[in-house]
Design an enzyme around this catalytic site. Structure first.
Site, PDB file in Angstrom:
ATOM      1  CB  SER A  59      30.262  61.737  30.963  1.00 42.90           C
ATOM      2  OG  SER A  59      29.403  62.622  30.292  1.00 42.90           O
ATOM      3  CG  ASP A  83      26.904  62.755  26.830  1.00 40.11           C
ATOM      4  OD1 ASP A  83      25.731  62.344  26.894  1.00 40.11           O
ATOM      5  OD2 ASP A  83      27.507  63.215  27.821  1.00 40.11           O
ATOM      6  CG  ASP A 132      26.517  60.156  30.866  1.00 42.97           C
ATOM      7  OD1 ASP A 132      26.797  60.959  29.941  1.00 42.97           O
ATOM      8  OD2 ASP A 132      26.406  60.512  32.053  1.00 42.97           O
ATOM      9  CG  ASP A 135      25.031  63.762  31.117  1.00 48.51           C
ATOM     10  OD1 ASP A 135      25.634  63.740  30.016  1.00 48.51           O
ATOM     11  OD2 ASP A 135      25.601  63.995  32.198  1.00 48.51           O
TER      12      ASP A 135
END
Length: 458
Positions: free
Chosen positions: A101, A239, A241, A243
């Site tokens: 992430s 960010d 990834d 999400d």
């Protein structure tokens, strides 16, 4: 095995610990978990833009196939919400996402997504930890196959349909992918809806420019400048990834995630009904918006898995947390920084987000929050929190105590609508003291009072 632990959102570690043999053990645990649940369906595997992520994804896919599962691997790095929605949309047995992430490039991680695409709850991750083992393989005739698949095309069409085919013609949007997996997805989705999109850091850089791919104000200087200086009407950043979503507006620059949640919920209530779910450290303005519409806000512990579960239990319209993760229940009970960009762009096209934020602050109050830390040994944390129960002064920082919550830590609600929260850090020998009020000065007073309340008990 002792190095593998599923925390708030999967297992993450630096690459000296996050190794292929351990990743393969996770793959075996998932295979055994699914087999025990009696779910023989296919499994999707996705991965982010880090250098090592595709290799780890291939290792997971091989272990699952060796255990008899059909495995779909994303043809390119993809956003976590795309994988989560694919699990839900196709009715898959589950999904595995290789990502750390917003963590810096020396980290990697893996999260398991159960059927439905919501984050895994502790009973699932505890079972996975219990099943960690060296990989095994069925006879060759009983093994599954691995094939590449394109997850983004169906997702993007769904996103356009979900947002009611928004018309963004004439809207100038600057988008910063931070070299992550939102590139070529979030920006292309906005452009397909008619926006003129200026793309920043949309090349793949596995090092993320040498920093954490986290969409905070201090890391988005170029994006903020483009919007506040008039070169774009609105700015978005994902960010690593994708999400989570950072939003930049002309008047405010980087929009505080608490205020962003309020804007999102208020906008969704224009055409929908339902309550909201928020974490204990997220603004109480959400509660006041809900009450004004005859709805209810539900408070849950920190961690989007608890937000997602609250969205399910209470059939909420939306769920969110102050760190910038938001989900819309009818779409997906998980954080999604891709669809959210399209939804907020549509809201801005109708009426600028700054105007919406102005109206919310005028009606429900400004949002000011802060946090300090108090050093506390891990073995004292529970005792300190327990000692607060039944031993509070009648007033804190000059205002009477109205209520106490224990959903996560110890939260004191005061009669003027402000609050003070004490909860343990999950990574350091510290207690975190949070406060929310209608001014920065009042927040400082509450934080000082909270520290004075806690420190003598450590």
């Amino acid at each position: 095995m002792e190095h593998i632990s599923f925390g708030t959102d999967g297992w993450r570690a630096t690459l000296d610990t996050f190794t292929e043999p351990r990743v393969r053990m996770v793959g075996q645990a998932v295979a055994d978990h699914l087999r025990a649940a009696g779910d023989p369906g296919a499994v999707a595997v996705g991965y982010d833009a880090r250098d090592t992520s595709r290799g780890f994804a291939d290792a997971l896919a091989e272990v699952l196939a060796d255990n008899g599962f059909e495995v779909l691997v994303s043809e390119r790095d993809c956003p976590t919400p795309v994988l989560a929605w694919t699990v839900r949309d196709r009715g898959l047995a589950g999904g595995l996402m290789v990502t750390a992430s917003h963590n810096p490039p020396e980290y990697n991680g893996v999260k398991f997504l159960p059927p439905g695409g919501a984050p895994a709850l502790p009973e699932v991750t505890d079972d996975l930890e219990d099943r960690l083992a060296e990989p095994t393989a069925l006879p060759e005739a009983d093994r599954g196959t691995v094939r590449e698949d394109t997850f983004t095309a169906a997702y993007c069409q769904h996103a356009v349909d979900f947002a009611a085919d928004p018309d963004l013609d004439g809207l100038r949007i600057a988008y910063d992918a931070m070299h992550g997996s939102g590139r070529g997805v979030t920006d292309d989705l906005l452009a397909a809806a008619g926006a003129s999109v200026e793309r920043l850091r949309t090349d793949r850089d596995p090092t993320f420019g040498g920093e954490s791919p986290e969409p905070t104000a201090e890391r988005l200087g170029d994006l903020v400048a483009r919007v506040t200086e008039g070169d774009a009407d609105l700015g978005f950043a994902n960010d690593g990834d994708a999400d989570r979503l950072g939003v930049i507006t002309p008047e405010r620059g980087s929009l505080d995630p608490n205020l962003l949640y309020a804007v999102l919920y208020d906008y969704l209530l224009d055409s929908g009904t339902g309550g909201a779910v928020r974490t204990v450290s997220t603004t109480s303005v959400i509660d006041r918006i809900a009450e004004a519409h005859g709805e209810r806000a539900v408070e849950v512990p920190v961690g989007f898995k608890w937000v997602a579960e609250g969205m399910r239990e209470h059939d909420a319209l939306v769920g969110g947390e102050e760190s910038g993760g938001f989900g819309i229940t009818a779409h997906l009970r998980n954080k999604d920084g891709v669809l959210l960009a399209l939804v907020l762009a549509a809201a801005h096209a109708e009426r600028p987000l700054d105007e919406r934020a102005d109206d919310i602050e005028a009606e429900f109050g400004e949002i000011h929050q802060g946090r300090v830390s108090v050093t506390c040994p891990d073995d004292r944390k529970a005792a300190v929190l327990d000692s607060l129960d039944g031993d509070l002064p009648e007033t804190i920082a000059g205002v009477a105590v109205a209520d106490v919550g224990t959903a996560d830590g110890f939260k004191v609600f005061l009669e003027d609508g402000t609050w003070l929260l004490v909860r343990p850090s999950g990574t350091e020998p510290k207690l975190r003291v949070y406060a929310e009020a209608d001014s920065a000065e009042r927040v400082e007073e509450l934080l000082a009072a909270g520290s004075d309340l806690v420190e003598p008990r450590v």
